[in-house]
Write an enzyme that holds these catalytic residues in place. Sequence first.
Site: not given
Ligand code: UD1
Ligand code: UDP
Length: 366
Positions: A96, A118, A132, A205, A207, A238
């Site tokens: 999602d 999924e 999502e 984490h 949004r 995160h």
């Molecule tokens: C995204 C997904 C969410 C999922 C989450 C898992 C969307 C809209 N959101 O949200 O569904 O639950 O990933 O974690 O698709 N960043 C870094 N390094 C990284 C990752 C993120 O610096 O490796 C920072 C960046 O500043 C980035 C911000 O985190 O702009 C947000 O990342 P983003 O993928 O937009 O949103 P998530 O909250 O991670």
């Molecule tokens: N996870 C990880 N390291 C961390 C935190 C989470 O590997 O420090 C893994 C966790 O086991 C799960 C996934 O990341 O499989 C969940 O990711 P996140 O919570 O970012 O996203 P969501 O599932 O909410 O989309």
Amino acid sequence: MKKVLLVFGTRPEAIKMCPLVKELRNDKEIELKVCITGQHKEMLAQVLDAFKICPDYDLAIMKENQSLFDITERVLSGMRDVLHKERPDIVLVHGDTTTSFVSALSSFYLGMPVGHVEAGLRTYDHWSPYPEEFNRQAVGALANLHFAPTNRAKDNLIREGKKEDEIFVTGNTVIDALKTTIRSDYNNEIIEWAKGSRLVLLTAHRRENIGEPLRNMFFAIKNVIDSTKDVKIIYPVHKNPAVRSIADAVFGDEPRVRLEEPMDVVDFHNIMSRSYMVLTDSGGIQEEAPALGKPVLVMRDTTERPEGVEAGTLKLIGTKKDDIEREFKRLLDDRNVYDKMSNADNPYGDGRACIRIAKIIKEFLG
Ligand code: UD1
Ligand code: UDP
């Protein structure tokens, strides 16, 4: 030979798609290409390293504090080029995220079949989780094959009018992943640090929770640990800077709360399996914790994983400070409640989802 293109971009997609990459890579009848969008950077690299997967394409789209517009336009143009070049017979996307939605949309624009791993999770509230719920419904509208993790997910798809012969209940691939990450001889300095205390694993984490809801969660947790001295919190934060600044502001100088960098998935799964309980707003963790017998308080107003709630492992507690404080305290203080939650069954499959998905894809491709 038929060509399969598998696309993902964030940490949770990677954890759930890497086992499928391994399964399809071993298959001599399939040519597999892997494209990562790089919606996440470091957090994605950690998973690729852990599963030893080297992608064929990296669109490297991430930028700091990216908006949904940034992700959408960059994935759309990046995927257009990859799809034109590779012309796959099917594109597989997961779950999602905006990566999943836009990759499916790109495939649809070029008339390419989409398989949705999924599929069928729903809250039917477009604002929770945001974005999502829209993303997964939109992928569902385009997909030719729906790989539903549970019967309930299948029922959602049937109710929406999807064809029964295009829906397959496979289990969730996260259980396949857990089979490879959990180690009986695992140890880690964090486990040593927590000795003599109850270790509580925290992640947050989403949004829609950034701002007041996150502050509520953190202050509630702080209040409980101030009055419960044998509890220590481990919080791998995160990478999102907006999440980090709130976590630092509330927990900064609290000796029994450790704010860590995102953990390698092997560390995370094993630390979860040795923790007392979990506090989270994550999606994937709601599937892993029941498999590991760990009670989870879900700090959200909705969940698309009602199976875990019915099994008894998950409790949905919302994002209000008083509610979180009360429920957290109750789980720490009431052994009966704790035992009930930790003895529930795993509703998410037997760890053979990828084998099933690979077989169905081959039948589809003829
Ligand atoms: C995204 C997904 C969410 C999922 C989450 C898992 C969307 C809209 N959101 O949200 O569904 O639950 O990933 O974690 O698709 N960043 C870094 N390094 C990284 C990752 C993120 O610096 O490796 C920072 C960046 O500043 C980035 C911000 O985190 O702009 C947000 O990342 P983003 O993928 O937009 O949103 P998530 O909250 O991670
Ligand atoms: N996870 C990880 N390291 C961390 C935190 C989470 O590997 O420090 C893994 C966790 O086991 C799960 C996934 O990341 O499989 C969940 O990711 P996140 O919570 O970012 O996203 P969501 O599932 O909410 O989309």
